[in-house]
Design a protein around this motif. Structure first.
Motif, short mmCIF file in Angstrom:
data_model
loop_
_atom_site.label_atom_id
_atom_site.label_comp_id
_atom_site.label_asym_id
_atom_site.label_seq_id
_atom_site.Cartn_x
_atom_site.Cartn_y
_atom_site.Cartn_z
N GLN A 179 0.83 -1.21 0.00
CA GLN A 179 0.00 0.00 0.00
C GLN A 179 0.86 1.26 0.00
O GLN A 179 0.62 2.18 -0.77
N HIS A 180 1.86 1.29 0.88
CA HIS A 180 2.67 2.50 1.03
C HIS A 180 3.76 2.60 -0.05
O HIS A 180 3.80 3.58 -0.79
N VAL A 181 4.62 1.59 -0.14
CA VAL A 181 5.76 1.70 -1.06
C VAL A 181 5.33 1.55 -2.51
O VAL A 181 5.58 2.44 -3.32
N LEU A 182 4.69 0.45 -2.86
CA LEU A 182 4.31 0.25 -4.26
C LEU A 182 3.09 1.07 -4.65
O LEU A 182 3.05 1.63 -5.74
N GLY A 183 2.09 1.14 -3.77
CA GLY A 183 0.87 1.86 -4.10
C GLY A 183 0.97 3.36 -3.93
O GLY A 183 0.11 4.10 -4.41
N GLY A 184 2.00 3.83 -3.22
CA GLY A 184 2.21 5.26 -3.05
C GLY A 184 1.31 5.95 -2.04
O GLY A 184 1.27 7.17 -1.98
N LEU A 185 0.57 5.16 -1.24
CA LEU A 185 -0.29 5.78 -0.23
C LEU A 185 0.54 6.30 0.94
O LEU A 185 1.48 5.64 1.38
N PRO A 186 0.18 7.45 1.50
CA PRO A 186 0.81 7.85 2.77
C PRO A 186 0.45 6.80 3.82
O PRO A 186 -0.63 6.20 3.76
N GLU A 187 1.34 6.55 4.76
CA GLU A 187 1.06 5.54 5.80
C GLU A 187 -0.25 5.83 6.51
O GLU A 187 -0.97 4.90 6.90
N SER A 188 -0.60 7.09 6.66
CA SER A 188 -1.85 7.46 7.35
C SER A 188 -3.09 7.02 6.57
O SER A 188 -4.18 6.96 7.14
N GLU A 189 -2.94 6.73 5.28
CA GLU A 189 -4.08 6.30 4.47
C GLU A 189 -4.12 4.80 4.24
O GLU A 189 -5.03 4.29 3.57
#
Length: 145
Positions: free
Chosen positions: A66-76
């Motif tokens: 979610q965060h690294v590959l998907g580019g979401l901020p950790e909060s999301e």
């Protein structure tokens, strides 16, 4: 990490989602059907328990996919993203079934995210790992360039 080095993640999953799915199922099988006490029992000196291992895997799914590959901020991301020992801790109110469902959800979301990547595609990890190499089983390897 030395100055000037970039941490890159190389995606390896899309060509072999069946292997990833088998690994996910086997991890779930470590907890499935265990009595609650057995699922929470520590058999080693670390915080690792069968249910804690699933909790940790769900956190890893969120961080890497979610965060690294998907580019979401950790909060999301759709749950905890705190790595390390904290990722093995399961609240007393959570049942093995709850943690299994959480891991299944995170894994399915990861599967959707990684399907958009080519086998040879790389992304830059936003935070260099504490050591030179980190690897998510059957998924990604971090390579310093």
């Amino acid at each position: 990490m030395p100055a000037g080095k970039i941490n890159r993640i190389t995606c390896l999953v899309p060509g072999d989602l069946a292997t990833r799915d088998r690994s996910t199922a086997e991890l779930i099988n470590t907890v499935c059907g265990l009595p609650e006490a057995a699922a929470r029992r520590r058999l080693v000196a670390s915080l690792t328990t069968p249910i804690g291992l699933l909790e940790h895997a769900a956190v890893a799914e969120r961080i890497w996919f979610q965060h690294v590959l998907g580019g979401l901020p950790e909060s999301e991301c759709d749950g905890a993203t705190t790595p390390g020992d904290a990722s093995f801790i399961v609240d007393d109110s959570e049942t093995p079934a709850d943690v299994i469902a959480e891991f299944e959800h995170a894994s399915e979301r990861s599967r959707v995210i990684v399907a958009d990547f080519d086998l040879d595609e790389t992304v830059t990890h936003p935070v260099p790992p504490a050591c030179g190499r980190r690897r998510h089983p059957d998924a990604c390897s971090a390579v310093e360039h």
